[in-house]
Enzyme design. Structure first.
Site, mmCIF file in Angstrom:
data_model
loop_
_atom_site.group_PDB
_atom_site.id
_atom_site.type_symbol
_atom_site.label_atom_id
_atom_site.label_comp_id
_atom_site.label_asym_id
_atom_site.label_seq_id
_atom_site.Cartn_x
_atom_site.Cartn_y
_atom_site.Cartn_z
ATOM 1 C CE1 TYR A 226 60.624 63.306 59.144
ATOM 2 C CE2 TYR A 226 59.836 61.130 59.797
ATOM 3 C CZ TYR A 226 60.600 62.260 60.051
ATOM 4 O OH TYR A 226 61.342 62.322 61.206
ATOM 5 C CG ASP B 157 60.986 55.934 53.732
ATOM 6 O OD1 ASP B 157 60.630 54.942 54.414
ATOM 7 O OD2 ASP B 157 61.314 57.017 54.245
ATOM 8 C CE LYS C 90 57.084 55.091 61.740
ATOM 9 N NZ LYS C 90 57.316 56.023 60.662
HETATM 10 C C1 LIG Z 1 58.615 56.996 60.589
HETATM 11 C C2 LIG Z 1 59.235 57.179 59.243
HETATM 12 C C3 LIG Z 1 60.610 57.370 59.083
HETATM 13 C C4 LIG Z 1 61.540 57.595 60.244
HETATM 14 O O1 LIG Z 1 61.626 56.532 61.088
HETATM 15 P P1 LIG Z 1 62.092 56.780 62.611
HETATM 16 O O2 LIG Z 1 62.227 55.421 63.183
HETATM 17 O O3 LIG Z 1 61.014 57.622 63.229
HETATM 18 O O4 LIG Z 1 63.384 57.528 62.546
HETATM 19 C C5 LIG Z 1 61.126 57.386 57.804
HETATM 20 N N1 LIG Z 1 60.335 57.245 56.732
HETATM 21 C C6 LIG Z 1 58.999 57.070 56.840
HETATM 22 C C7 LIG Z 1 58.180 56.877 55.608
HETATM 23 C C8 LIG Z 1 58.407 57.046 58.098
HETATM 24 O O5 LIG Z 1 57.085 56.944 58.204
#
Ligand SMILES: *Cc1c(COP(=O)(O)O)cnc(C)c1O
Length: 434
Positions: free
Chosen positions: A150, A245, A273
Site C-alpha cells: 500500500y 515506502d 506516521k
Molecule cells: C499508512 C501508509 C501510507 C499512507 O499514509 P497516510 O498518511 O495514511 O496517507 C503509505 N504507505 C504505507 C506503507 C503506509 O503504511
C-alpha cells in the site's frame, strides 16, 4: 494536564448510527468501520500510554496504536508538551520556520540516502509526490508496484493495494481512470523474475519501482534474502528510481528504517506516521538531483497549505528526540517477541492454526494452517472470519487490535508485561472460544 470532564458512557451502536448520518460510513477512513470484522466500530475518547478509553467507558490495551505512529503510546508527556508549546506560539503561518529545518536535518541524519526532502501532511501525499518527482526526473510514465503493498490512495498506486482496499474487497478502486491504472505494473512480492519480465516488456519506460521494503499492509511479510538487493541491482541497470515506502518501517524497525537494516540505498524514500509524533506529517526525499525536480527548484509542482505545520513539526521533533535519547528499540522488540511467543502458545493450547510473523515491534497473526506468508497470494489464504472472531473476543476481553486480518499490529514502549499478560489471558480465552 487539564482533567477531562467526566463523560457518561455512550451507547456505541447509537453513536455509530448517528455518525452514519453525517459521515460516509460513519468514519473518516474506511478500515475504522469494522467492515472486515463485523459489528459496531469502537469510538475512542482518550488514550494514555498503552491504553485507550472507549466512548463506552471501557479501557482497552491498544495494539492498533493509530496504525503505527505511536512509538511511545498515547499522550507521551514530552510530545504533548512540545505540541502545546508550538500551538501557543501560533499554529500555522504558511511561511518557512526554523523548526522545520531542524526536523529535516534530523530526518537526513537518520536516513543518509535522503539529501533533500519535502514535508507533506499525509503519507498519501508524500507517495504521490515521490511518483511525480520520479516521472519528472526520468521523463517516463510507468511505475512498478507489488501486489499487497500500500502506498496511499493516489490513483496510480491504488492497484492491488493491500490494507483497507483488500479488507473491503476492492483491490482496484472504482473511480480510477483506466488510463491511469494502465501506468501501473503490478508484480508479486519476492518475485525477481516477474520484475525482470516487467522491465523486459517495458524497456526504457519505467520511471520508478515502489516497494514497502518490509511490507506491512498485507500483514507483516519479509523480503527473501537478496530480494531488495536484486531490486536495487535491476533498477540501477534500467535507470529506474527505486522508491522505498517507509511510512511504516521508517523509525520503526530501526531508527534509520528498513534501508539501514538491510544496508540498501534507495533513490527516494517516503516517510509518514512516526515522523509526525501522532500529528499529520509525512515527507518524501532522496537524491538531490531527483528532488530538485520539485518546485520551486524544478518544474514538477507540489505544494501544501499546512505542509511542515509547526505543531506537527514540534510533535515529530519531540518523537525523534525521544527515539534517540531513550533508544526504545531493543526493549520494544523484546516485548513483541514475548507477546508473540505467548500468542503462539495460546494458539497451540486452543488448537487453533496460527502463523505469527513479526519484526521489531510489529507483527501479524495470520489465521492459517500453513507455511510462511511471502506475498499477497499466500497472505490471502488467511481466514478473515476467524480473525474477526478473534478480534471480537479480544475486544470483549479489553484488547483493541487492528480491525482487519491483513494489517500489522504494534506494541509501544509504554506497553509493559502487565498489559501483555493481560492481553495474553484475553487471547487464550478468545482462541478457545473461536
Ligand atoms: C499508512 C501508509 C501510507 C499512507 O499514509 P497516510 O498518511 O495514511 O496517507 C503509505 N504507505 C504505507 C506503507 C503506509 O503504511
Amino acid at each position: 494536564m487539564a482533567r477531562m470532564k467526566k463523560q457518561k458512557p455512550a451507547n456505541m451502536k447509537r453513536l455509530f448510527e448517528r455518525a452514519r448520518k453525517s459521515l460516509v460510513g460513519g468514519v473518516n477512513s474506511p478500515v475504522r468501520a469494522f467492515k472486515s470484522v463485523g459489528g459496531t466500530p469502537l469510538f475512542v475518547r482518550s488514550g494514555t500510554g498503552a491504553w485507550i478509553r472507549g466512548a463506552d467507558g471501557k479501557s482497552y490495551v491498544d495494539f492498533c496504536l493509530s496504525w503505527g505512529p505511536l512509538m511511545f503510546g498515547h499522550a507521551r508527556r514530552e510530545i504533548v508538551a512540545a505540541a502545546q508549546t508550538a500551538m501557543s506560539h501560533g499554529s500555522t503561518f504558511g511561511a518557512a520556520t526554523e523548526a522545520e529545518v531542524v526536523l529535516a536535518e534530523k530526518i537526513k541524519d537518520a536516513l543518509p540516502s535522503i539529501e533533500l526532502l519535502r514535508m507533506t501532511s499525509s503519507g498519501t501525499e508524500a507517495g504521490m509526490s515521490a511518483a511525480r518527482a520520479a516521472r519528472a526526473f526520468t521523463g517516463r510514465d510507468l511505475i512498478i508496484k507489488f501486489s499487497g503493498c500500500y502506498h496511499g490512495h493516489m490513483d496510480s498506486l491504488l492497484v492491488a493495494a493491500g490494507s483497507g482496499a483488500t479488507t473491503l474487497g476492492i483491490p482496484d478502486s472504482a473511480g480510477v481512470p483506466k488510463a491511469v491504472a494502465a501506468t501501473t505494473i503490478v508484480v508479486p512480492f519476492n518475485d525477481l523474475n516477474a520484475v525482470e519480465n516487467a522491465f523486459k516488456k517495458n524497456k526504457g519506460k519505467i520511471a520508478a519501482l515502489f516497494v514497502e521494503p518490509i511490507p506491512a499492509n498485507m500483514g507483516v511479510v519479509f523480503p527473501d534474502d537478496g530480494f531488495l538487493e536484486g531490486l536495487r541491482r535491476i533498477t540501477k541497470r534500467e535507470k529506474t528510481l527505486l522508491v522505498f515506502d517507509e511510512v511504516i518501517t521508517g523509525f520503526r524497525v530501526a531508527y534509520g528504517g528498513a534501508q539501514t537494516l538491510y544496508g540498501i540505498k534507495p533513490d527516494l524514500t517516503v516517510l509518514g506516521k512516526i515522523i509526525g509524533g501522532g500529528l499529520p506529517l509525512a515527507a518524501y526525499g532522496g537524491r538531490r538531483d531527483v528532488m530538485s525536480m520539485i518546485a520551486p527548484e524544478g518544474p514538477a509542482y507540489q505544494a501544501g497549505t499546512l505542509s511542515g505545520n509547526p505543531v506537527a513539526v514540534a510533535a515529530g521533533t519531540a518523537m525523534l528526540d525521544l527515539l534517540k535519547s531513550e533508544n526504545p528499540y531493543p526493549r520494544m522488540e523484546q516485548l513483541a517477541e514475548y507477546y508473540c511467543e505467548g500468542l503462539r502458545g495460546a494458539a497451540i493450547a486452543a488448537g487453533v492454526p496460527l502463523r505469527i510473523q513479526s519484526v521489531a515491534s510489529m507483527f501479524t497473526p495470520f489465521f492459517l494452517d500453513g507455511g510462511e506468508v511471502t506475498d499477497y497470494k499466500s497472505a490471502m489464504t488467511a481466514d478473515k472470519k476467524a480473525y474477526g472472531r478473534f478480534f471480537h473476543g479480544m475486544l470483549k476481553g479489553g484488547v483493541y487490535l487492528p480491525p482487519a486480518q491483513w494489517e500489522a499490529a504494534f506494541v509501544s514502549y509504554a506497553h509493559t508485561d502487565r498489559e501483555l499478560d493481560f492481553a495474553l489471558a484475553a487471547a487464550l480465552k478468545a482462541l478457545k472460544n473461536l
